[in-house]
Scaffold this motif. Structure first.
Motif, PDB file in Angstrom:
ATOM      1  N   PRO A  51     -17.704  -5.367   3.182  1.00 17.04           N
ATOM      2  CA  PRO A  51     -16.880  -4.569   2.256  1.00 17.04           C
ATOM      3  C   PRO A  51     -15.495  -5.169   2.034  1.00 17.04           C
ATOM      4  CG  PRO A  51     -17.956  -3.153   3.856  1.00 17.04           C
ATOM      5  CD  PRO A  51     -18.131  -4.563   4.335  1.00 17.04           C
ATOM      6  N   ILE A  52     -14.889  -5.724   3.087  1.00 18.75           N
ATOM      7  CA  ILE A  52     -13.568  -6.332   2.960  1.00 18.75           C
ATOM      8  C   ILE A  52     -13.658  -7.654   2.213  1.00 18.75           C
ATOM      9  CG2 ILE A  52     -11.611  -7.307   4.235  1.00 18.75           C
ATOM     10  CD1 ILE A  52     -11.714  -4.274   4.379  1.00 18.75           C
ATOM     11  N   VAL A  55     -14.246  -7.071  -1.592  1.00 19.67           N
ATOM     12  CA  VAL A  55     -13.125  -6.582  -2.400  1.00 19.67           C
ATOM     13  C   VAL A  55     -12.037  -7.652  -2.517  1.00 19.67           C
ATOM     14  CG1 VAL A  55     -11.686  -5.470  -0.624  1.00 19.67           C
ATOM     15  CG2 VAL A  55     -11.799  -4.494  -2.905  1.00 19.67           C
ATOM     16  N   THR A  82      -5.859  -0.438  -4.808  1.00 19.27           N
ATOM     17  CA  THR A  82      -6.700  -1.254  -3.935  1.00 19.27           C
ATOM     18  C   THR A  82      -5.884  -1.866  -2.802  1.00 19.27           C
ATOM     19  OG1 THR A  82      -8.217  -1.716  -5.770  1.00 19.27           O
ATOM     20  CG2 THR A  82      -8.296  -3.203  -3.868  1.00 19.27           C
ATOM     21  N   LEU A  86      -6.620  -1.285   1.108  1.00 18.82           N
ATOM     22  CA  LEU A  86      -6.747  -2.394   2.055  1.00 18.82           C
ATOM     23  C   LEU A  86      -5.751  -2.253   3.206  1.00 18.82           C
ATOM     24  CD1 LEU A  86      -7.227  -5.326  -0.467  1.00 18.82           C
ATOM     25  CD2 LEU A  86      -8.876  -4.652   1.292  1.00 18.82           C
ATOM     26  N   THR A  91      -6.022  -4.319   6.805  1.00 15.47           N
ATOM     27  CA  THR A  91      -6.242  -5.706   6.404  1.00 15.47           C
ATOM     28  C   THR A  91      -5.007  -6.554   6.703  1.00 15.47           C
ATOM     29  OG1 THR A  91      -7.628  -4.887   4.605  1.00 15.47           O
ATOM     30  CG2 THR A  91      -6.934  -7.198   4.492  1.00 15.47           C
ATOM     31  N   ARG A 279     -12.617   0.976  -4.209  1.00 13.35           N
ATOM     32  CA  ARG A 279     -13.398  -0.242  -4.068  1.00 13.35           C
ATOM     33  C   ARG A 279     -13.900  -0.407  -2.638  1.00 13.35           C
ATOM     34  NH1 ARG A 279     -12.728  -3.694  -8.536  1.00 13.35           N
ATOM     35  NH2 ARG A 279     -11.078  -3.001  -9.949  1.00 13.35           N
ATOM     36  N   LEU A 280     -13.520   0.499  -1.750  1.00 13.22           N
ATOM     37  CA  LEU A 280     -13.917   0.421  -0.346  1.00 13.22           C
ATOM     38  C   LEU A 280     -14.551   1.734   0.131  1.00 13.22           C
ATOM     39  CD1 LEU A 280     -10.770  -1.431   0.935  1.00 13.22           C
ATOM     40  CD2 LEU A 280     -13.101  -2.279   1.187  1.00 13.22           C
ATOM     41  N   VAL A 282     -16.715   2.967   2.233  1.00 12.71           N
ATOM     42  CA  VAL A 282     -17.580   2.518   3.327  1.00 12.71           C
ATOM     43  C   VAL A 282     -18.184   3.675   4.123  1.00 12.71           C
ATOM     44  CG1 VAL A 282     -16.358   0.345   3.549  1.00 12.71           C
ATOM     45  CG2 VAL A 282     -15.624   2.296   4.910  1.00 12.71           C
TER      46      VAL A 282
END
Length: 316
Positions: A51-52, A55, A82, A86, A91, A279-280, A282
């Motif tokens: 997933p990371i 994106v 986004t 993150l 991240t 966008r994540l 999860v």
């Protein structure tokens, strides 16, 4: 009484499972207090997690995750949203995130230093400025002069703009903006914590504590916990931003903490109760959330201490 006494079951073994390398890394940082040098393998697993990696791969070097000159376009799935997601996932700085942060700084601010979508958004500008500053600080832009300019705007707005304080009681947008702004100020390094920053931090904390929270009726939506977030909030984020400076037995804070503790399942886990566009995505709605459980654990550690994991760097 330590933090684990407030849980129905210890969630730490579940949080450490390799199924979610991001939560595992966050757990090693927050709960085990591992130093950065001991996290190289966990960071590598995080960046390799699909997933990371996906994106980060989706971004365009010139345009980020949306329109180059409109970083707030697309809301939670645009460049600003986004980057914020993150950062919430922990991240580390990466060429893609750094390019996105440059776009946010170049095109996301007005001449006064405020960050906000063109034409306004769902919450007041201090909220978008807070989430932008929190994101930029996470990715290492705390020394940038543009960061300092926007921080000054935020502090001055909190201290001197009457509109910040005189939101209608019960206005979710105002409370959310206070949370995002307080999160940004909480995260500042000591070198940036001057008297005005401290005063603004205290004002936001007081506004949130004095807010007429009605979690059973008017603000029951705040019980619908979710992760990641954008320009909305919930009970878990509220408790997380209040915890660093508020004793758990403070009469205005105690009911909020009790409501957070009561939200856990019989297995000591918190449920993903709603989702935002991201966008994540999860985790699934209606299922136990490692992210929310990790966040609640970190909040309770801050409030109650007694962490048997944090003092032994040899564990796991």
């Amino acid at each position: 009484m330590g933090w684990l006494a407030h849980l129905r079951r210890d969630p730490v073994p579940w949080l450490l499972e390799p199924a979610n390398p991001a939560v595992r890394l966050a757990t090693l940082r927050c709960i085990f207090r591992r130093p950065a040098a001991a996290l190289r393998e966990a960071v590598a697993a995080f960046l390799a997690w699909h997933p990371i990696a996906e994106v980060l791969d989706e971004a365009n070097a010139r345009h980020g995750w949306g329109r180059r000159t409109l970083p707030f376009f697309g809301a939670s799935i645009g460049t600003a949203g986004t980057l914020y997601a993150l950062a919430q996932f922990g991240t580390p700085p990466h060429p893609t995130t750094q390019s996105g942060c440059e776009l946010l700084l170049a095109y996301g601010r007005d001449p006064n230093g405020a960050f906000a979508p063109i034409g306004g958004g769902a919450i007041p500008p201090i909220g978008y400025t807070g989430l932008a500053l929190w994101t930029l600080n996470h990715f290492g832009f705390g020394d940038d002069l543009r960061f300092h300019s926007s921080l000054r705007y935020l502090v001055q707005a909190v201290l001197h703009d009457d509109r910040v304080e005189h939101c209608h009681q019960g206005d979710d947008g105002c409370a959310t903006a206070w949370i995002k702004a307080l999160a940004a100020l909480n995260a500042l390094p000591e070198a940036l914590r001057d008297e005005e920053v401290e005063a603004a931090t205290e004002r936001l904390r007081t506004l949130l504590l004095d807010f007429r929270w009605d979690l059973r009726r008017q603000h029951r939506r705040w019980r619908q916990l979710h992760y990641p977030r954008y320009d909305e909030s919930d009970l878990s984020e509220l408790c997380a931003v209040l915890a660093p400076r508020t004793p758990p037995d403070e009469p205005r804070f105690r009911p909020l903490l009790e409501a957070l503790v009561a939200a856990q399942s019989e297995t000591g886990r918190w449920i993903q109760q709603r989702m935002i566009s991201s966008r994540l995505p999860v985790e699934k709605r209606g299922r136990p959330s490692r992210w929310l459980t990790w966040e609640a654990a970190c909040t309770l550690i801050t409030c109650y201490g007694g962490n048997p994991y944090g003092d032994d760097a040899t564990q796991r």
